[in-house]
Scaffold this active site. Structure first.
Site, PDB file in Angstrom:
ATOM      1  N   ASP A  34       0.824  -1.200   0.000  1.00  0.00           N
ATOM      2  CA  ASP A  34       0.000   0.000   0.000  1.00  0.00           C
ATOM      3  C   ASP A  34       0.860   1.252   0.000  1.00  0.00           C
ATOM      4  O   ASP A  34       2.033   1.222   0.401  1.00  0.00           O
ATOM      5  CB  ASP A  34      -0.922   0.020   1.234  1.00  0.00           C
ATOM      6  CG  ASP A  34      -1.997  -1.050   1.180  1.00  0.00           C
ATOM      7  OD1 ASP A  34      -2.204  -1.604   0.094  1.00  0.00           O
ATOM      8  OD2 ASP A  34      -2.622  -1.316   2.226  1.00  0.00           O
ATOM      9  N   LYS A  56      -4.043   2.705  -2.374  1.00  0.00           N
ATOM     10  CA  LYS A  56      -4.862   2.538  -1.173  1.00  0.00           C
ATOM     11  C   LYS A  56      -4.634   3.651  -0.161  1.00  0.00           C
ATOM     12  O   LYS A  56      -4.691   3.436   1.045  1.00  0.00           O
ATOM     13  CB  LYS A  56      -4.616   1.173  -0.510  1.00  0.00           C
ATOM     14  CG  LYS A  56      -4.751  -0.023  -1.425  1.00  0.00           C
ATOM     15  CD  LYS A  56      -6.132  -0.130  -2.016  1.00  0.00           C
ATOM     16  CE  LYS A  56      -7.163  -0.604  -1.020  1.00  0.00           C
ATOM     17  NZ  LYS A  56      -8.501  -0.770  -1.631  1.00  0.00           N
ATOM     18  N   MET A 165      -8.495   7.267   9.700  1.00  0.00           N
ATOM     19  CA  MET A 165      -9.009   7.745   8.410  1.00  0.00           C
ATOM     20  C   MET A 165     -10.011   8.887   8.598  1.00  0.00           C
ATOM     21  O   MET A 165     -11.010   8.985   7.887  1.00  0.00           O
ATOM     22  CB  MET A 165      -9.656   6.596   7.624  1.00  0.00           C
ATOM     23  CG  MET A 165      -8.667   5.526   7.205  1.00  0.00           C
ATOM     24  SD  MET A 165      -9.460   4.133   6.353  1.00  0.00           S
ATOM     25  CE  MET A 165      -9.342   2.865   7.602  1.00  0.00           C
TER      26      MET A 165
END
Length: 515
Positions: A34, A56, A165
């Site tokens: 990633d 990602k 996130m």
């Protein structure tokens, strides 16, 4: 068909990689990783490993999950050892279920290797405990990727909330928590790029955090909400806006070694940097690596091979670096010989590191000078050089000539042969260049004059003219310091013992040398 390893990379820095993950990476034939994975981890895989970056990272182009699933199966079916490297822990919002389902459907064997989740590591590196007997008897970890899907009523009642996130959803996070009766003065911390040299921390409360972060790009970040954020003031000395160091158990800021919390740029050969980096990290530094040397074969092996064929003609073999040791014994093996061919020949080396590189060959050097430089080898040589025949495998170009000249003047016959060449890499790592341009580097450490020369060549005119004023220049010894002064205009710290441990010790003390 080999196994597919789904590996957690931890929060960033290689210091937080598990031993199992490190072992698997060294055996990888295909690495699918990633965007958030630290580039330093890519140095652990073999040179022949196929590297596939699937993105990602939120807000940036990424390979569709269905395509990643297909890619894993396709590589697994080739019989190669495939590693799927994910930031943090694979099972913490890692979307790993789809990948495992695809592997099972294709009857591919797999193993999941856990990693340290940023949900746990980021608060720790910021000095924030997630639990406390009084302030927090538990915590919740959520992703704010889709904030409308969260149970904000339940989250607002939790003493501590860790949000992954959520950097781009900060306004929604704050709005929802206040809407569900979380106090406006509730502490909040944002830890950006946790566990890396770029780590930054913002501490505020729900009422002010949006104003204080403004238009700053906070991603990637871990957000911590709760009274435990206040404990950071009690558990850590107050730090500046530079990257925050882990808690090292020191009671007083004045007791902290100079290097603690500093970001050090290591300038060595790519395959030699990790040991030095680990020493620095063990002392509390954060490390960026900028390889300034590439070790390659000489133009020709002819001269070295010729002298290996007549080793019995020599009285001494002098080796001044690990590179010389590695190259000499590789050609010795190529000639169908081993260490027994050196019977009757005395061996002198410069530096303990060079001596250690002889150990795998079952050899202890006959002489190591007290000061780990070539000049000391000449001054302290245990016998008269007159009449002695000396074999000196060395770097092909750019090495100092003092050793050959002085021994020759003293009556020795010195046969110098090219054993390797050190060249400047073609490009500077963009991550390192950006860190230098943004003045995120506190210390640049040089272990040889060539690293200084190549660093100077690589940076060219890409840095401001006064960049040296904002960074500490550290040198392993007098010759390297002289090159620093000539090309960079200053040297701030010089090791008193001219070895890598000596350089680390000097950085701990932080004692400046006169320019």
């Amino acid at each position: 068909m080999n196994k597919v390893y789904i590996v957690g990379a931890g929060p960033g820095d290689t210091a937080y990689l598990t031993l199992r993950a490190q072992q698997i990476l060294t055996q990888a034939e295909v690495l699918i990783y990633d965007a958030l994975v630290d580039r330093g981890l890519l140095d652990l895989v073999p040179d022949t490993c196929i590297l596939v970056d699937v993105g990602k990272r939120g807000g940036q182009p990424s390979m569709p999950q269905s395509q990643i699933d297909l890619l894993l199966v396709e590589y697994a079916q080739t019989g190669q050892t495939v590693v799927r490297l994910k930031s943090g822990d694979p099972f913490i919002f890692g979307r790993v279920t789809a990948e495992i389902d695809a592997l099972i459907a294709a009857q591919c064997d797999y193993e999941v290797v856990p990693g340290l989740s940023t949900a746990l590591v980021a608060p720790l590196l910021a000095g924030i405990p997630l639990t406390d007997p009084v302030l927090s008897r538990g915590f919740a970890v959520v992703t704010a990727h889709l904030p409308d899907d969260l149970d904000w009523d339940a989250l607002a009642r939790m003493p501590t909330v860790v949000i992954l996130m959520g950097a781009r959803q900060l306004a929604a996070v704050v709005t929802q928590l206040l809407k569900h009766d979380r106090a406006i003065d509730t502490p909040i911390a944002i830890i950006r790029w946790a566990g890396t040299p770029q780590q930054q921390i913002w501490v505020s409360d729900l009422g002010r955090i949006l104003l204080e972060t403004g238009d700053v790009d906070l991603s990637p970040a871990v957000i911590v909400v709760g009274q435990v954020v206040r404990l950071r003031e009690y558990l850590k000395c107050e730090m500046s806006t530079s990257p925050i160091d882990p808690i090292l158990g020191l009671d007083n800021c004045a007791d902290r070694p100079f290097i603690v919390g500093k970001t050090v740029l290591v300038t060595r050969a790519a395959k030699q940097a990790s040991g030095f980096s680990q020493m620095l990290q063990s002392k509390g530094a954060r490390v960026l690596e900028m390889p300034t040397l590439e070790i390659v074969p000489p133009t020709s092996w002819q001269d070295l091979d010729r002298e290996i064929d007549k080793l019995t003609d020599f009285d001494w073999l002098i080796l001044t670096s690990s590179n010389a040791v590695d190259s000499f014994f590789a050609r010795l093996q190529h000639a169908g010989k081993d260490s027994r061919a050196l019977a009757g020949i005395k061996i002198a080396v410069v530096g303990q590191k060079t001596a250690q590189s002889l150990q795998p060959h079952g050899i202890t050097p006959d002489f190591i000078p007290p000061d780990f430089i070539a000049d000391s080898l000449i001054i302290n040589f245990p016998t008269s050089p007159a009449g002695q025949r000396i074999l000196f495998p060395r770097v092909e170009t750019g090495g100092r000539e003092v050793l050959v000249k002085e021994f020759t003047d003293l009556g020795a016959t010195v046969i110098e042969v090219a054993a390797y060449q050190s060249q400047c890499p073609a490009h500077i790592d963009p991550t390192v260049l950006t860190a230098l341009q943004n003045r995120e580097i506190d210390i640049i450490a040089f272990a040889s004059s060539k690293t200084v020369q190549h660093f100077y060549q690589l940076i060219g005119t890409s840095l401001p003219t006064d960049w040296q004023q904002q960074v500490c220049i550290a040198s392993i010894g007098p010759q390297t310091s002289a090159t620093c002064l000539a090309l960079l205009g200053k040297v701030d710290i010089e090791a008193t013992e001219y070895t890598l441990p000596g350089l680390v010790a000097a950085l701990e003390l932080g004692v400046e040398t006169a320019n």
